[in-house]
Write an enzyme that holds these catalytic residues in place. Structure first.
Site, short mmCIF file in Angstrom:
data_model
loop_
_atom_site.label_atom_id
_atom_site.label_comp_id
_atom_site.label_asym_id
_atom_site.label_seq_id
_atom_site.Cartn_x
_atom_site.Cartn_y
_atom_site.Cartn_z
N LYS A 147 0.85 -1.19 0.00
CA LYS A 147 0.00 0.00 0.00
C LYS A 147 0.89 1.24 0.00
CE LYS A 147 -3.83 2.23 2.44
NZ LYS A 147 -4.80 2.11 3.56
N ASP A 152 -2.16 10.23 -6.05
CA ASP A 152 -0.78 10.10 -6.47
C ASP A 152 -0.25 8.68 -6.28
OD1 ASP A 152 -0.45 9.92 -3.73
OD2 ASP A 152 0.49 11.89 -3.52
N ARG A 206 -13.51 -7.50 -1.92
CA ARG A 206 -14.41 -6.69 -1.10
C ARG A 206 -15.85 -6.83 -1.57
NH1 ARG A 206 -10.59 -2.30 -0.11
NH2 ARG A 206 -8.55 -3.18 -0.63
N ASP A 220 -16.59 -0.65 -0.31
CA ASP A 220 -15.29 -1.03 -0.86
C ASP A 220 -14.27 -1.30 0.24
OD1 ASP A 220 -15.70 1.98 -0.84
OD2 ASP A 220 -13.52 1.91 -1.02
#
Length: 488
Positions: free
Chosen positions: A114, A126, A184, A253
């Site tokens: 992540k 970004d 998810r 989500d």
């Protein structure tokens, strides 16, 4: 035996075997001069690694995204979802890249970076994570696991001095997250709202065959999946409520198809008890307040049911499957509260006793964690000053304590035995926001020892740890001004 180098990591990737529509293959974007921040030994053991090895440069490079192991198949998954109750359309791994999965003593775990750079799903982002949020997610993932709450795990955090703009200029970091799967609720919603029944079926079959094989022979395997996920979600949220954990952003989500806590953003642990407390500064309407977590969890299961409905084929059956939520939550929460109160038996008036307790805590804004921990030290005939001192309304506490003691005597409770049992379920240490903030500020100045020390404390939340008594204290006055939001 642990791989000696990062190149030895025996990656597989079952998700990569799905059709290309489910993801985009891409490489992580390297960060300049990455450095080691912290690693979790217990998480490392889950994937056959030695936590001490993770300090080595080659592991730092791999788990920053600067080096890709030969057997890895990096990808970013697509999904959609409801955010704050509104359909948000296509989302996806906007800054997370799945390296693949590794086998361990308890099964396979996917490893995901992540903060590893932009993907086709980054939208206006970004693709980066900052040191602040990465440390929070790392610490909370491992703290929740130590509390016995279903959760994703965090292997390690690396950092870089590369600047990242949020509200202010911060520095970049990568947290390596682990879970059997990162699918998810929104992964199913994506195909439902795009009217793609074949892709929907492919994803459901993959989840059932890989993670719920016991459901494969059900008369309606998709209905069985909905019911089991609903049950697991309800039980997970019961765990949250019982320990005072608030997720902060329960969008579809961010809801795991495995019923595990997923995506640690603006979370918080309850301090001064308030059922309407909102831990996420962005959530001005209070949709994800402590009290609302239970009904929102149910709402999210309805969203999943709607996504699966083309496969289930029976609206009434789907609605019936969702009905397990209320009972599953109630049964689990009742079980957890009985344990927290040190009650071995179940009596018809126990709910009144618990309701009166929470009302008293609310009226006095009692610290959630300290209350339950000190409750374990209460004796049938002795002094209860440390617990009593948490309350402004002492006579009201005395009245409730008299009811509680009477209930304990009713089942022949023994002080010493009850204390051991209660301390085994009521943590002394949780990740209070101010503890995380102290560790973050030191890390931002290049000192990572507090992150590692705090991790070690949180890995043993039920132990006394007298050398770390300060980590169990009431938050200082300055902590009341801390705010966490969706920005990371």
């Amino acid at each position: 035996m642990s791989p000696r180098t990062a190149d030895d990591l025996p990656f597989d990737n079952s998700f990569a075997e799905l059709p290309p529509a489910f993801y985009t293959r891409l490489m992580p974007t390297p960060l300049p001069a990455p450095y080691f921040v912290a690693a979790s030994g217990p998480a490392a053991r889950l994937v056959g690694l030695d936590g001490a090895d993770l300090t080595h440069d080659d592991f730092v490079a791999v788990f920053t995204g600067n080096q890709v192991p030969p057997r890895s198949q990096p990808l970013a998954a697509v999904y959609s979802g409801h955010q704050f109750g509104h359909w948000a359309g296509q989302l996806g791994d906007g800054r997370a890249i799945l390296l693949g999965d590794l086998a361990g003593p308890e099964g396979r775990m996917e490893l995901q970076l992540k903060g590893a750079g932009m993907t086709p799903y980054s939208r206006m982002g970004d693709g980066r994570a900052v040191l602040r949020s990465s440390i929070r997610e790392f610490l909370c993932s491992e703290a929740m696991a130590a509390l016995g709450i279903p959760t994703t795990r965090a292997l390690m955090v690396t950092g870089s001095n590369k600047g990242v703009i949020r509200e202010t200029m911060e520095t970049a970091a990568v947290v390596t997250r682990m879970a059997p799967s990162f699918v998810r609720f929104g992964s199913f919603e994506h195909w439902r709202y795009r009217d793609k029944p074949e892709e929907l079926r492919t994803l459901a079959d993959y989840v059932i065959d890989t993670f719920y094989p016991e459901l494969a022979g059900s008369p309606n395997r998709y209905l069985a999946l909905l019911e089991e996920v609903t049950r697991r979600t309800a039980r997970m949220i019961a765990h949250w409520q019982a320990v005072g954990f608030m997720h902060g952003v329960m969008n579809t989500d961010n809801m795991s198809i495995l019923g595990i806590t997923l995506d640690y953003g603006p979370f918080g642990f309850m301090e001064a008890f308030d059922v309407d407390h909102i831990c996420n500064h962005t959530d001005q309407g209070g949709r994800y307040s402590y009290a609302n977590q239970v009904p929102v969890g149910h709402w999210n299961c309805y969203a999943l049911a709607n996504a699966l409905l083309p496969l289930i084929g029976d609206t009434e059956a789907a609605q019936a499957a969702l009905e397990v939520y209320v009972d599953a939550y109630g049964e689990k929460f009742d079980e957890l509260i009985h344990a927290k109160l040190g009650l071995k038996s179940v009596h018809e008036n126990d709910r009144v006793l618990a309701d009166d307790m929470f009302k008293l805590m609310q009226e006095n804004h009692v610290d959630f964690t300290l209350f339950f921990r000190r409750l374990g030290d209460l004796t049938l005939d002795g002094d209860d000053a440390p617990l009593r001192d948490l309350f402004l309304d002492r006579p009201a506490f005395d009245a409730w304590a008299a009811q509680y003691r009477a209930r304990l005597r009713q089942e022949g409770s023994v002080d010493a035995e009850r204390r051991v049992a209660m301390h085994a379920v009521n943590p002394k240490y949780v990740l209070r926001n101010y503890l995380a903030q102290v560790a973050i500020e030191k890390a931002q100045n290049g000192d990572f020892e507090e992150v590692r020390r705090l991790l070690a404390v949180l890995e043993r939340p039920f132990d006394e740890q007298p050398e770390h008594e300060a980590y169990a204290a009431l938050p200082p006055d300055w902590a009341s001004h801390l705010e966490v939001s969706c920005s990371s």
